[in-house]
Scaffold this active site. Structure first.
Site, PDB file in Angstrom:
ATOM      1  N   GLU A  40       3.022 -18.053   5.880  1.00  0.00           N
ATOM      2  CA  GLU A  40       2.543 -17.657   7.035  1.00  0.00           C
ATOM      3  C   GLU A  40       4.149 -17.242   8.000  1.00  0.00           C
ATOM      4  O   GLU A  40       4.784 -17.512   8.035  1.00  0.00           O
ATOM      5  CB  GLU A  40       1.806 -18.314   8.162  1.00  0.00           C
ATOM      6  CG  GLU A  40       1.028 -18.306   8.765  1.00  0.00           C
ATOM      7  CD  GLU A  40      -0.295 -17.491   8.629  1.00  0.00           C
ATOM      8  OE1 GLU A  40      -0.758 -16.715   8.068  1.00  0.00           O
ATOM      9  OE2 GLU A  40      -1.222 -18.596   8.083  1.00  0.00           O
ATOM     10  N   SER A  74     -18.521   3.190  16.299  1.00  0.00           N
ATOM     11  CA  SER A  74     -18.772   1.323  15.956  1.00  0.00           C
ATOM     12  C   SER A  74     -19.566   0.645  17.066  1.00  0.00           C
ATOM     13  O   SER A  74     -19.461   0.723  18.253  1.00  0.00           O
ATOM     14  CB  SER A  74     -17.138   1.030  17.379  1.00  0.00           C
ATOM     15  OG  SER A  74     -17.737  -1.052  17.330  1.00  0.00           O
ATOM     16  N   LEU A 131      -8.782 -13.955  12.046  1.00  0.00           N
ATOM     17  CA  LEU A 131      -9.506 -13.693  10.512  1.00  0.00           C
ATOM     18  C   LEU A 131      -9.184 -12.277  10.009  1.00  0.00           C
ATOM     19  O   LEU A 131     -10.336 -11.686   8.906  1.00  0.00           O
ATOM     20  CB  LEU A 131     -10.461 -14.644  10.480  1.00  0.00           C
ATOM     21  CG  LEU A 131     -10.336 -15.814  10.888  1.00  0.00           C
ATOM     22  CD1 LEU A 131     -12.197 -16.327  11.373  1.00  0.00           C
ATOM     23  CD2 LEU A 131      -9.855 -16.899  10.140  1.00  0.00           C
ATOM     24  N   ASP A 178      -3.015  -8.924   4.260  1.00  0.00           N
ATOM     25  CA  ASP A 178      -4.813  -9.111   4.922  1.00  0.00           C
ATOM     26  C   ASP A 178      -4.921  -7.926   3.984  1.00  0.00           C
ATOM     27  O   ASP A 178      -6.590  -8.629   3.635  1.00  0.00           O
ATOM     28  CB  ASP A 178      -4.792  -8.913   6.731  1.00  0.00           C
ATOM     29  CG  ASP A 178      -3.872  -9.783   7.170  1.00  0.00           C
ATOM     30  OD1 ASP A 178      -3.678 -10.997   6.551  1.00  0.00           O
ATOM     31  OD2 ASP A 178      -3.651  -9.620   8.619  1.00  0.00           O
TER      32      ASP A 178
HETATM   33  C1  GAF Z   1      -1.051 -10.832  11.123  1.00  0.00           C
HETATM   34  C2  GAF Z   1      -0.902 -10.420   9.690  1.00  0.00           C
HETATM   35  F1  GAF Z   1      -1.310  -8.829   9.653  1.00  0.00           F
HETATM   36  C3  GAF Z   1      -0.020 -10.819   8.464  1.00  0.00           C
HETATM   37  O1  GAF Z   1       0.706  -9.670   7.781  1.00  0.00           O
HETATM   38  C4  GAF Z   1       0.853 -11.725   8.453  1.00  0.00           C
HETATM   39  O2  GAF Z   1       2.287 -11.483   8.607  1.00  0.00           O
HETATM   40  C5  GAF Z   1       0.326 -13.198   8.952  1.00  0.00           C
HETATM   41  O3  GAF Z   1       0.227 -12.169  10.429  1.00  0.00           O
HETATM   42  C6  GAF Z   1       1.195 -13.826   9.302  1.00  0.00           C
HETATM   43  O4  GAF Z   1       0.820 -14.441   8.295  1.00  0.00           O
HETATM   44  O5  GAF Z   1      -2.151 -11.751   9.632  1.00  0.00           O
END
Ligand code: GAF
Length: 395
Positions: A40, A74, A131, A178
């Site tokens: 994270e 949307s 998410l 993500d």
């Molecule tokens: C969010 C961010 F969008 C990701 O890039 C990442 O930094 C995450 O937080 C933390 O791990 O989802």
């Protein structure tokens, strides 16, 4: 409880909405949300993450138009925006439309000639739950707009382009995780990503392990201040280490020994943020090895350590998430639990033995309600495929 992406898709609902709204038959694309098993705030430090795509996602329905207009509807917000194709705002307005329009902006910047179009979006990724609903909107939009432009792009480039849309157009300083997993997810697999080289490997999640995602119902947002503060603290610490070892371009390059040697030059909060990132990178690489070796006990221990580091050193947890993790750790069948995503609320990820998953889910919900007075949502998820076209002929 939200419907799963498969249901949205099987219903033909979004196609119908698009046809009703725009009077044209669309092509359809689906991009998933994600859950991060471990790693994270390491992505923007060039480190390791291990997410899986989930079976909640965003559907994008797209058709070309002849009147020079761009219209995005949307269904979630029951709202649309319309622009002349040559009069797109050049920055976001802190509105849901920043994400799809940002992708259009980034595609144009990359030299893709996207003709005027109608786009309908509908998603079932819970918003504000950590998410990655925004990345799923971006990636679904990118697939749709590339198709309407008759262009193609490698998945890794799509991920980078969508990150750029979010960083620059939507002014939200996320890393690459993500968007990358929304493009590269694989059914029943987690993905270990080196966020600097963008090399990755897929690790199968054993059949008897269920992904149970527990929503604390405390809202998370990357666009909110705390995410940016953490990022700035990490950069401050990196700059201090770089003074001594110029080859430390990103915190990913630093070792626990570097921190031991020069950490005393950092303010205490910065030292602890850096310690989280440096140890989290080691844990994430070890977790991928453990998953591949079928050593679930080790994986669970690493997830527990990651949660403590996220809570104590990175200070990105909250009382509700700590409670959810604590309660999960007392239940039979748990392999590992931790707060997932950007932090300060959102969901915990729980790896649970399949045979005990139903009982686990029921008891976790009950115990959390009793402890906090909050009614949680608990999702039984499956690691899923990355973005793809959806059959257009089901009804
Ligand atoms: C969010 C961010 F969008 C990701 O890039 C990442 O930094 C995450 O937080 C933390 O791990 O989802």
């Amino acid at each position: 409880m939200p419907e799963k992406a498969e249901n949205l898709q099987a219903d033909g609902l979004v196609r119908e909405i698009h046809e009703r709204h725009f009077g044209a038959g669309p092509k359809m694309f689906l991009a998933p949300g994600r859950v991060n098993l471990i790693g994270e705030h390491t992505d923007y430090a060039g480190g390791f993450v291990m997410p899986a795509a989930i079976d909640f996602g965003t559907l994008a329905a797209v058709s070309p138009r002849q009147d020079g207009q761009i219209e995005v509807w949307s269904e979630n917000f029951a709202e649309g925006v319309t622009y002349a194709a040559d009069a797109l705002p050049n920055r976001g307005k802190r509105h849901w439309s920043d994400y799809p329009l940002g992708v259009l902006w980034a595609l144009r910047e990359a030299g893709v000639d996207v003709p005027p179009f109608s786009l309908t979006l509908q998603g079932d990724v819970p918003v504000g739950a950590g998410l990655s609903s925004s990345a799923s909107v971006e990636v679904a939009t990118a697939f749709a707009l590339l198709d309407v432009a008759g262009a193609s792009m490698a998945r890794v480039e799509i991920a980078k382009l969508c990150q750029r849309a979010e960083n620059v157009y939507a002014d939200s300083s996320c890393g690459i995780m993500d968007q990358f997993i929304a493009c590269h997810g694989a059914e029943d697999h987690a993905l270990l990503l080196d966020c600097r080289s963008l090399e990755f490997r897929l690790a199968p999640i054993p059949r008897h392990v269920k992904l149970v995602i527990a929503n604390t119902m405390v809202r998370h947002s990357v666009a909110g201040g705390e995410y940016g503060t953490r990022r700035a603290e990490v950069e401050e610490g990196t700059a201090i280490l770089r003074r001594h070892r110029p080859e430390i371009a990103l915190l990913r390059d630093a070792t626990p020994e570097d921190l031991e040697e020069w950490g005393s030059e950092m303010p205490d909060n910065v030292l602890r943020r850096c310690r989280h990132i440096i140890t989290e990178n080691l844990r994430t690489a070890a977790a991928a090895d453990a998953l591949e070796a079928g050593n679930l006990k080790k994986l669970g221990d690493l997830m527990a350590a990651a949660h403590m580091s996220y809570r104590d050193d990175f200070e990105a947890s909250c009382v509700e998430a700590d409670t959810m993790v604590d309660l999960a750790q007392r239940l039979p069948g748990l392999i590992g639990a931790r707060l997932t995503g950007g932090g300060f609320g959102g969901c915990t990820v729980n790896l649970v033995e399949e045979e005990q998953a139903a009982e686990f889910t029921a008891r976790l919900g009950q115990d959390y309600r009793r402890a906090t007075g909050i009614e949680p949502e608990i999702y039984d998820c499956r690691a899923s495929a990355g973005a793809h076209a959806v059959e257009n002929s089901r009804r």
